[in-house]
Design a protein around this motif. Structure first.
Motif, PDB file in Angstrom:
ATOM      1  N   GLY A 112       0.814  -1.206   0.000  1.00 55.22           N
ATOM      2  CA  GLY A 112       0.000   0.000   0.000  1.00 55.22           C
ATOM      3  C   GLY A 112       0.847   1.254   0.000  1.00 55.22           C
ATOM      4  N   LEU A 113       1.940   1.240   0.770  1.00 58.47           N
ATOM      5  CA  LEU A 113       2.835   2.398   0.822  1.00 58.47           C
ATOM      6  C   LEU A 113       3.499   2.637  -0.527  1.00 58.47           C
ATOM      7  N   LEU A 114       4.085   1.588  -1.106  1.00 58.34           N
ATOM      8  CA  LEU A 114       4.783   1.720  -2.383  1.00 58.34           C
ATOM      9  C   LEU A 114       3.834   2.081  -3.519  1.00 58.34           C
ATOM     10  N   PHE A 115       2.778   1.311  -3.686  1.00 59.58           N
ATOM     11  CA  PHE A 115       1.849   1.553  -4.787  1.00 59.58           C
ATOM     12  C   PHE A 115       1.111   2.883  -4.608  1.00 59.58           C
ATOM     13  N   GLY A 116       0.693   3.153  -3.361  1.00 62.37           N
ATOM     14  CA  GLY A 116      -0.057   4.375  -3.114  1.00 62.37           C
ATOM     15  C   GLY A 116       0.746   5.628  -3.408  1.00 62.37           C
ATOM     16  N   LEU A 117       1.970   5.699  -2.888  1.00 63.39           N
ATOM     17  CA  LEU A 117       2.807   6.877  -3.133  1.00 63.39           C
ATOM     18  C   LEU A 117       3.182   7.006  -4.605  1.00 63.39           C
ATOM     19  N   SER A 118       3.481   5.879  -5.246  1.00 63.65           N
ATOM     20  CA  SER A 118       3.815   5.922  -6.675  1.00 63.65           C
ATOM     21  C   SER A 118       2.653   6.465  -7.488  1.00 63.65           C
ATOM     22  N   ALA A 119       1.436   6.010  -7.167  1.00 60.72           N
ATOM     23  CA  ALA A 119       0.255   6.461  -7.897  1.00 60.72           C
ATOM     24  C   ALA A 119      -0.046   7.929  -7.643  1.00 60.72           C
ATOM     25  N   VAL A 120       0.160   8.379  -6.401  1.00 57.06           N
ATOM     26  CA  VAL A 120      -0.107   9.781  -6.064  1.00 57.06           C
ATOM     27  C   VAL A 120       0.740  10.711  -6.921  1.00 57.06           C
ATOM     28  N   PHE A 121       2.040  10.442  -7.003  1.00 58.25           N
ATOM     29  CA  PHE A 121       2.918  11.331  -7.765  1.00 58.25           C
ATOM     30  C   PHE A 121       2.775  11.119  -9.269  1.00 58.25           C
ATOM     31  N   MET A 122       2.405   9.922  -9.674  1.00 56.62           N
ATOM     32  CA  MET A 122       2.174   9.670 -11.098  1.00 56.62           C
ATOM     33  C   MET A 122       0.931  10.395 -11.584  1.00 56.62           C
ATOM     34  N   GLN A 123      -0.120  10.404 -10.767  1.00 56.10           N
ATOM     35  CA  GLN A 123      -1.383  10.991 -11.162  1.00 56.10           C
ATOM     36  C   GLN A 123      -1.468  12.476 -10.847  1.00 56.10           C
ATOM     37  N   TRP A 124      -0.908  12.891  -9.702  1.00 55.83           N
ATOM     38  CA  TRP A 124      -1.068  14.274  -9.251  1.00 55.83           C
ATOM     39  C   TRP A 124       0.262  14.969  -9.016  1.00 55.83           C
ATOM     40  N   GLY A 125       1.310  14.543  -9.698  1.00 53.06           N
ATOM     41  CA  GLY A 125       2.626  15.136  -9.484  1.00 53.06           C
ATOM     42  C   GLY A 125       2.686  16.627  -9.759  1.00 53.06           C
ATOM     43  N   SER A 126       1.836  17.111 -10.671  1.00 57.50           N
ATOM     44  CA  SER A 126       1.833  18.535 -11.003  1.00 57.50           C
ATOM     45  C   SER A 126       0.730  19.298 -10.279  1.00 57.50           C
ATOM     46  N   SER A 127       0.060  18.650  -9.330  1.00 55.18           N
ATOM     47  CA  SER A 127      -1.013  19.301  -8.579  1.00 55.18           C
ATOM     48  C   SER A 127      -0.442  20.275  -7.550  1.00 55.18           C
ATOM     49  N   PRO A 128      -1.294  21.126  -6.968  1.00 56.25           N
ATOM     50  CA  PRO A 128      -0.814  22.025  -5.903  1.00 56.25           C
ATOM     51  C   PRO A 128      -0.140  21.253  -4.779  1.00 56.25           C
ATOM     52  N   LEU A 129       0.873  21.867  -4.199  1.00 57.89           N
ATOM     53  CA  LEU A 129       1.678  21.189  -3.192  1.00 57.89           C
ATOM     54  C   LEU A 129       0.843  20.758  -1.985  1.00 57.89           C
ATOM     55  N   GLY A 130      -0.134  21.567  -1.613  1.00 57.92           N
ATOM     56  CA  GLY A 130      -0.973  21.228  -0.473  1.00 57.92           C
ATOM     57  C   GLY A 130      -1.711  19.917  -0.671  1.00 57.92           C
ATOM     58  N   TRP A 131      -2.196  19.686  -1.891  1.00 54.97           N
ATOM     59  CA  TRP A 131      -2.896  18.437  -2.189  1.00 54.97           C
ATOM     60  C   TRP A 131      -1.937  17.246  -2.113  1.00 54.97           C
ATOM     61  N   LEU A 132      -0.722  17.414  -2.626  1.00 50.84           N
ATOM     62  CA  LEU A 132       0.272  16.349  -2.555  1.00 50.84           C
ATOM     63  C   LEU A 132       0.615  16.012  -1.100  1.00 50.84           C
TER      64      LEU A 132
END
Length: 255
Positions: A121-141
């Motif tokens: 969950g840690l590996l897949f979740g963090l990878s997906a967060v930055f893959m999908q929302w890497g350019s999103s506002p920093l607060g959301w990240l």
């Protein structure tokens, strides 16, 4: 909570076979929907497949949602991975990982397997967060990284009946959010893996290994030293890489 969860999870016989067939069908449908570019519909299907969480009295819902949070994180992350590639072979491989998760890893209940679930969950979740929302506002990240880290940590510590599970999970989420806030100003990727993901997974896996081995009285001084040296070496390499990139960029700007 464990007896209640067992009541809504098929254990054997025809119900078990039907449950496995349903999971295989879910994986197939998700794969097909991604192939025909109906990713949003695939996401809805994945979320609807978790309906069993709500098949009990409402007062149990918060606990069941948290208990199943790592499953949701992994399932949605694998969908993100499938959606971010047009290679049919890679999509098929990710679908295979999803099937493995649903049929083998997710149903397991031993401390080791639950630890593997949390680390996935840690590996897949963090990878997906930055893959999908890497350019999103920093607060959301920062928020999403903290949420993933908190839920993964609670899943890990709960399997050991850790009395300070909630506190330790909050501390890990705070550390992850602070690190993301700092590195998010200069986000680097090593292939598909973002730098915060690499650092958090490295540190998280190292700490989890130390905790697991110590809990089972298998942590020798040599093993402790090996884990700590390896974790620190990877972390230092990542920080050095970031520093070099910052200096190179500053040098280019000053020319």
């Amino acid at each position: 909570m464990r007896p209640l969860i067992n009541k809504i999870k098929p254990a054997k016989g025809f119900s078990r076979l039907a449950h496995m067939a349903t999971n295989i069908g879910l994986v197939f449908l998700v794969f097909v929907l991604v192939r025909i570019d109906f990713v949003q519909l695939a996401l809805v299907l994945v979320l609807l497949s978790k309906w069993r969480m709500l098949a009990v009295r409402p007062r149990f819902w918060p606990a069941l949602v948290r208990y199943n949070s790592v499953d949701i994180i992994v399932s949605v992350s694998l969908l993100v991975f499938m959606a971010h590639t047009n290679d049919q072979t890679m999509q098929f491989l990710w679908a295979g990982v999803y099937a493995l998760w649903l049929l083998v890893i997710k149903p397991a209940t031993g401390a080791l397997m639950v630890s593997i679930q949390a680390m996935a969950g840690l590996l897949f979740g963090l990878s997906a967060v930055f893959m999908q929302w890497g350019s999103s506002p920093l607060g959301w990240l920062v928020f999403t990284v903290a949420l993933v880290c908190y839920l993964a940590a609670r899943h890990f510590f709960d399997s050991f009946e850790e009395p300070y599970a909630k506190l330790l999970s909050y501390l890990w989420a705070f550390f992850a959010s602070a690190l993301t806030w700092v590195l998010g100003h200069w986000l680097l990727f090593y292939g598909p893996i973002a730098q915060p993901t690499l650092l958090l997974v490295t540190v998280g896996y190292g700490l989890a290994a130390l905790y697991y081995l110590d809990h089972n009285d298998k942590l020798s001084n040599l093993v402790r030293a090996e884990i700590m040296v390896t974790t620190c070496a990877i972390a230092v390499a990542v920080v050095v890489s970031l520093t070099r990139n910052v200096f190179d960029t500053v040098r280019e700007l000053l020319r």
